[in-house]
Every structure is written in C-alpha cells, then in structure tokens.
Design a protein around this motif. Structure first.
Motif: not given
Length: 129
Positions: A23-40
């Motif tokens: 669960a922690v790993a899955s949520f971390a990946v989702a947050i990572g995607i949001v961060v990348v989408v926001s930055v890019v």
C-alpha cells in the motif's frame, strides 16, 4: 488473533505487513506521478489517469491490512495465519468460501469507491492550481 474466521480474518501478521508495504509503495508511486506531472506541466487530464491503478492498489493493500483479510486468498479459498502463530491452508466448507468471497468483493468495492473519491479530489486540486 491466530485463528481463521470465515469472512473475517484470513491473514496473519506477516501477510498483513506485506499488504501494508505494498500500500505504501503504491501510494508513493501515485504521488510521484502527480509530482512529475506537476513539475513537467503535462496535461493533467491525460497524465493523471496513470495514478488510478496505483491509488486503487494502495487502497486494496491498506484495506487488506486493516481488515486482516486478503482478497486473493478469499477468492482462492485459502488462508495464511502462519505469521501469527496459526496455520495456513485451504477453506473447506462452501459457506466459508462464500463468506470469504463476499468479504473480498466488499474490500474491492470499498477500494474502488475510495479511489474514485481520492482521484476526483486530486484531479480537482491539480487542475485548479
């Protein structure tokens, strides 16, 4: 608790820990995607769809840990309480199998509902900002 209970508990401490970590790993990946989408600055309407499976997976793992119940074991008529001093094995009565499959379906539906709410709120926040 180290005893299998149909529709209530089918995993022990070691199995719960594995679900919690997934669960922690899955949520971390989702947050990572949001961060990348926001930055890019990618188009959120398309890019954020990639978070949905990870959010769903995170909720499934978290709810399995919370309810002490593995969806896959429930569907396959199995249990594993070996990490809590119990046994592992197969579910032997049709009533217990039905109870386990109902519980598994409830966890999946709860996870899907939580994913829709979380994704909707996240999408709204990202597109407003």
């Amino acid at each position: 608790m180290a005893e299998y209970q149909p529709g209530v508990c089918n995993i022990g401490a070691n199995q719960r820990r594995a679900r919690r970590l997934s669960a922690v790993a899955s949520f971390a990946v989702a947050i990572g995607i949001v961060v990348v989408v926001s930055v890019v600055g990618a188009v959120p309407q398309l890019s954020l769809w990639a978070t949905v499976p990870f959010i769903f997976g995170g909720y499934v793992g978290a709810f399995q840990d919370y309810f002490r119940f593995c969806v896959a074991f429930g569907a396959l008529a199995r249990y594993d309480l070996s990490g809590s001093g119990g046994e592992s094995g197969s579910v032997d009565t049709s009533e217990a199998v039905r109870a386990d499959r109902r519980k598994a379906a409830k966890i999946l539906l709860l996870s899907a509902a939580a994913t829709v709410v979380t994704s909707g709120i996240g999408y709204a926040v990202i597109t407003i900002l």
